[in-house]
Write a protein that holds these residues in place. Sequence first.
Motif, PDB file in Angstrom:
ATOM      1  N   GLU A 250       0.837  -1.205   0.000  1.00 27.88           N
ATOM      2  CA  GLU A 250       0.000   0.000   0.000  1.00 27.88           C
ATOM      3  C   GLU A 250       0.871   1.254   0.000  1.00 27.88           C
ATOM      4  OE1 GLU A 250      -3.769   1.996   2.386  1.00 27.88           O
ATOM      5  OE2 GLU A 250      -2.834   0.181   3.183  1.00 27.88           O
ATOM      6  N   LEU A 251       1.977   1.232   0.747  1.00 27.38           N
ATOM      7  CA  LEU A 251       2.905   2.355   0.735  1.00 27.38           C
ATOM      8  C   LEU A 251       3.461   2.568  -0.664  1.00 27.38           C
ATOM      9  CD1 LEU A 251       4.572   4.548   2.140  1.00 27.38           C
ATOM     10  CD2 LEU A 251       6.259   2.774   2.683  1.00 27.38           C
ATOM     11  N   HIS A 252       3.801   1.477  -1.346  1.00 29.68           N
ATOM     12  CA  HIS A 252       4.309   1.568  -2.712  1.00 29.68           C
ATOM     13  C   HIS A 252       3.256   2.188  -3.640  1.00 29.68           C
ATOM     14  CE1 HIS A 252       6.815   0.654  -6.122  1.00 29.68           C
ATOM     15  NE2 HIS A 252       5.803   0.041  -6.696  1.00 29.68           N
ATOM     16  N   GLU A 253       1.997   1.801  -3.465  1.00 26.19           N
ATOM     17  CA  GLU A 253       0.924   2.375  -4.274  1.00 26.19           C
ATOM     18  C   GLU A 253       0.787   3.876  -4.029  1.00 26.19           C
ATOM     19  OE1 GLU A 253      -2.767   0.248  -3.844  1.00 26.19           O
ATOM     20  OE2 GLU A 253      -1.792  -1.675  -4.195  1.00 26.19           O
ATOM     21  N   TRP A 254       0.915   4.291  -2.757  1.00 27.84           N
ATOM     22  CA  TRP A 254       0.841   5.714  -2.450  1.00 27.84           C
ATOM     23  C   TRP A 254       2.008   6.465  -3.087  1.00 27.84           C
ATOM     24  CZ3 TRP A 254      -3.041   8.543  -1.203  1.00 27.84           C
ATOM     25  CH2 TRP A 254      -4.088   8.033  -0.454  1.00 27.84           C
ATOM     26  N   LEU A 255       3.195   5.874  -3.089  1.00 33.15           N
ATOM     27  CA  LEU A 255       4.348   6.520  -3.721  1.00 33.15           C
ATOM     28  C   LEU A 255       4.139   6.678  -5.223  1.00 33.15           C
ATOM     29  CD1 LEU A 255       7.243   4.771  -1.781  1.00 33.15           C
ATOM     30  CD2 LEU A 255       6.473   7.142  -1.559  1.00 33.15           C
ATOM     31  N   GLU A 256       3.565   5.654  -5.857  1.00 33.84           N
ATOM     32  CA  GLU A 256       3.261   5.747  -7.289  1.00 33.84           C
ATOM     33  C   GLU A 256       2.213   6.828  -7.550  1.00 33.84           C
ATOM     34  OE1 GLU A 256       2.145   1.891  -8.684  1.00 33.84           O
ATOM     35  OE2 GLU A 256       4.201   1.158  -8.685  1.00 33.84           O
ATOM     36  N   TYR A 257       1.198   6.889  -6.694  1.00 32.59           N
ATOM     37  CA  TYR A 257       0.162   7.905  -6.831  1.00 32.59           C
ATOM     38  C   TYR A 257       0.769   9.300  -6.680  1.00 32.59           C
ATOM     39  CZ  TYR A 257      -3.921  10.749  -5.755  1.00 32.59           C
ATOM     40  OH  TYR A 257      -4.874  11.735  -5.752  1.00 32.59           O
ATOM     41  N   TYR A 258       1.663   9.460  -5.722  1.00 31.46           N
ATOM     42  CA  TYR A 258       2.311  10.746  -5.498  1.00 31.46           C
ATOM     43  C   TYR A 258       3.101  11.191  -6.727  1.00 31.46           C
ATOM     44  CZ  TYR A 258       5.256  14.349  -3.461  1.00 31.46           C
ATOM     45  OH  TYR A 258       5.895  15.530  -3.215  1.00 31.46           O
TER      46      TYR A 258
END
Length: 83
Positions: free
Chosen positions: A12-20
């Motif tokens: 989920e952290l990785h997904e947030w980084l991609e979204y950012y």
Amino acid sequence: MAELEHTLSASELHEWLEYYEMEPFHADRSEVQLATMSHMMNAFMGGSAKATDFMLTYKEKKKDSLSGLAAKVKAIFGGGKNG
């Protein structure tokens, strides 16, 4: 913060980084807006600067050319030496 460490998975952290990367948060948007206004003022006064010249956090993504990539591979694996 402690709760977040327990509830946020690595994926989920990785997904947030991609979204950012795709959708910058508020501070980055403000920087883009201010850089755009500065660029417009610079152009009005006869300057030739780009909007990115006014950004502190601008990251230009460089794409490797095929020859550059081949050179990196040769450097990593010894340039095709036998042994």
